[in-house]
Design a protein around this motif. Structure first.
Motif, mmCIF file in Angstrom:
data_model
loop_
_atom_site.group_PDB
_atom_site.id
_atom_site.type_symbol
_atom_site.label_atom_id
_atom_site.label_comp_id
_atom_site.label_asym_id
_atom_site.label_seq_id
_atom_site.Cartn_x
_atom_site.Cartn_y
_atom_site.Cartn_z
ATOM 1 N N MET A 1 1.095 -1.436 0.344
ATOM 2 C CA MET A 1 -0.178 0.016 -0.120
ATOM 3 C C MET A 1 1.065 1.495 -0.237
ATOM 4 N N MET A 2 0.400 2.139 -0.602
ATOM 5 C CA MET A 2 1.448 4.092 -0.737
ATOM 6 C C MET A 2 0.329 4.454 0.234
ATOM 7 N N LYS A 3 0.895 4.788 0.915
ATOM 8 C CA LYS A 3 0.535 6.432 1.507
ATOM 9 C C LYS A 3 1.082 7.354 1.357
ATOM 10 N N ARG A 4 -0.252 8.531 0.359
ATOM 11 C CA ARG A 4 0.055 8.917 -0.280
ATOM 12 C C ARG A 4 0.341 10.096 0.002
ATOM 13 N N SER A 5 1.550 11.127 -0.861
ATOM 14 C CA SER A 5 1.965 11.895 -1.095
ATOM 15 C C SER A 5 0.347 12.925 -0.640
ATOM 16 N N LEU A 6 1.282 14.067 0.326
ATOM 17 C CA LEU A 6 -0.361 15.100 0.714
ATOM 18 C C LEU A 6 -0.168 16.703 -0.379
ATOM 19 N N THR A 7 0.936 16.167 -1.468
ATOM 20 C CA THR A 7 1.131 17.310 -2.001
ATOM 21 C C THR A 7 -0.011 16.453 -3.054
ATOM 22 N N ARG A 8 -0.020 15.645 -3.795
ATOM 23 C CA ARG A 8 -1.361 14.269 -5.160
ATOM 24 C C ARG A 8 -2.130 15.023 -4.659
ATOM 25 N N THR A 9 -3.396 14.958 -6.144
ATOM 26 C CA THR A 9 -4.255 16.056 -6.188
ATOM 27 C C THR A 9 -5.411 14.922 -5.290
ATOM 28 N N LEU A 10 -5.145 12.975 -5.746
ATOM 29 C CA LEU A 10 -6.453 12.364 -5.959
ATOM 30 C C LEU A 10 -6.049 11.683 -4.444
ATOM 31 N N ASN A 11 -7.329 12.223 -3.041
ATOM 32 C CA ASN A 11 -7.015 11.634 -2.196
ATOM 33 C C ASN A 11 -5.520 11.761 -1.512
ATOM 34 N N PRO A 12 -5.028 13.010 -1.076
ATOM 35 C CA PRO A 12 -3.513 12.852 -0.841
ATOM 36 C C PRO A 12 -3.477 12.826 0.744
ATOM 37 N N GLY A 13 -2.467 12.161 1.303
ATOM 38 C CA GLY A 13 -2.851 11.716 2.785
ATOM 39 C C GLY A 13 -2.861 9.827 2.956
ATOM 40 N N MET A 14 -4.010 9.670 1.659
ATOM 41 C CA MET A 14 -4.843 8.879 2.772
ATOM 42 C C MET A 14 -3.979 7.116 1.551
ATOM 43 N N TRP A 15 -4.521 6.304 2.323
ATOM 44 C CA TRP A 15 -3.734 4.769 2.075
ATOM 45 C C TRP A 15 -4.332 4.255 0.606
ATOM 46 N N ALA A 16 -3.477 4.075 -0.236
ATOM 47 C CA ALA A 16 -4.146 3.519 -1.821
ATOM 48 C C ALA A 16 -3.252 2.408 -2.122
ATOM 49 N N ALA A 17 -4.240 1.912 -2.981
ATOM 50 C CA ALA A 17 -2.819 0.485 -4.062
ATOM 51 C C ALA A 17 -2.211 1.289 -4.864
ATOM 52 N N VAL A 18 -0.917 0.265 -6.165
ATOM 53 C CA VAL A 18 -0.178 1.117 -6.963
ATOM 54 C C VAL A 18 -1.236 1.393 -8.186
ATOM 55 N N GLY A 19 -1.124 2.048 -9.029
ATOM 56 C CA GLY A 19 -1.594 2.470 -10.016
ATOM 57 C C GLY A 19 -1.785 3.875 -10.675
ATOM 58 N N GLY A 20 -2.193 3.961 -11.606
ATOM 59 C CA GLY A 20 -2.274 5.058 -12.158
ATOM 60 C C GLY A 20 -3.273 5.430 -13.400
ATOM 61 N N HIS A 21 -3.024 6.356 -13.877
ATOM 62 C CA HIS A 21 -4.438 6.759 -15.278
ATOM 63 C C HIS A 21 -3.505 5.531 -16.879
ATOM 64 N N LEU A 22 -4.927 5.503 -16.991
ATOM 65 C CA LEU A 22 -4.101 4.868 -18.907
ATOM 66 C C LEU A 22 -3.783 5.811 -19.453
ATOM 67 N N GLU A 23 -2.994 5.523 -20.200
ATOM 68 C CA GLU A 23 -2.406 6.661 -20.966
ATOM 69 C C GLU A 23 -3.348 6.622 -22.827
ATOM 70 N N PRO A 24 -3.350 7.465 -23.571
ATOM 71 C CA PRO A 24 -4.204 7.374 -24.765
ATOM 72 C C PRO A 24 -4.311 6.107 -25.332
ATOM 73 N N GLU A 25 -2.962 5.336 -25.675
ATOM 74 C CA GLU A 25 -3.011 4.615 -26.151
ATOM 75 C C GLU A 25 -2.862 3.003 -24.970
ATOM 76 N N GLU A 26 -2.826 3.120 -24.001
ATOM 77 C CA GLU A 26 -3.510 2.100 -23.248
ATOM 78 C C GLU A 26 -5.091 1.972 -23.421
ATOM 79 N N ILE A 27 -5.749 2.928 -23.513
ATOM 80 C CA ILE A 27 -7.450 2.606 -23.457
ATOM 81 C C ILE A 27 -7.759 1.096 -23.918
ATOM 82 N N ASN A 28 -7.746 0.600 -24.900
ATOM 83 C CA ASN A 28 -7.931 -0.731 -25.080
ATOM 84 C C ASN A 28 -6.767 -1.816 -23.924
ATOM 85 N N ASP A 29 -5.820 -2.073 -23.413
ATOM 86 C CA ASP A 29 -5.047 -2.635 -22.814
ATOM 87 C C ASP A 29 -4.748 -1.917 -21.087
#
Length: 167
Positions: free
Chosen positions: A20-48
């Motif tokens: 688990m990642m304790k998210r940095s306080l500077t992150r836009t999405l859920n700063p300071g909260m605990w999360a799993a590893v992950g992120g946004h799909l890039e345009p070329e990854e939309i189908n993958d």
């Protein structure tokens, strides 16, 4: 205007521990909260989304694809967040090693399974983890849609994703 956001997330286990990642306080999405590893799909990854998941794992942990064992899509979460529809592909896997890199996105920790739900976790991810810990790996993919239950409390409705034309 309604926008769409697609994300890929990995619940990585090593033994009985979840990365688990304790998210940095500077992150836009859920700063300071605990999360799993992950992120946004890039345009070329939309189908993958699997490729996006492996890329995010590497970027946030340094783990190579050959060190990720049994990567399986287990959940697809859909929710409306203000004017944005978020679709998140959640994979489960085991890792061949515990040593991971640290990034500026947050601090990574291996958390014993019995302590995971005690962390400050966003509601929708907390609900997903509770569902996974109760039901375990499934032979199908679960689809969760966020909304409200009959008493107007936030909830996630879980449905197995099946092809109705297949036996």
């Amino acid at each position: 205007m309604i926008r769409a956001r697609m994300m890929a997330t990995a619940m990585l286990f090593n033994g009985n521990d979840l990365l688990m990642m304790k998210r940095s306080l500077t992150r836009t999405l859920n700063p300071g909260m605990w999360a799993a590893v992950g992120g946004h799909l890039e345009p070329e990854e939309i189908n993958d989304p699997r490729t996006a998941c492996l890329r995010e794992i590497f970027e946030e942990t340094g783990l190579q694809p050959h060190e990720i064992l049994d990567l399986q899509l287990q959940y697809i979460l859909i929710r409306l967040n203000q004017n944005e529809i978020r679709q998140q592909f959640i994979y489960t896997a085991h890792t061949a090693r515990r040593d991971v890199l640290q990034t500026d996105e947050g601090v990574l920790h291996w958390i014993p399974r019995e302590q995971v739900l005690q962390r400050d976790i966003p509601f929708i991810f907390h609900t997903l983890l509770a569902h996974y810990f109760t039901n375990g790996p499934a032979p199908h993919i679960w689809v969760g849609s966020a909304g409200y239950d009959s008493s107007k409390q936030p909830a996630v409705l879980w449905t197995p994703l099946v092809d109705p034309l297949m036996n």
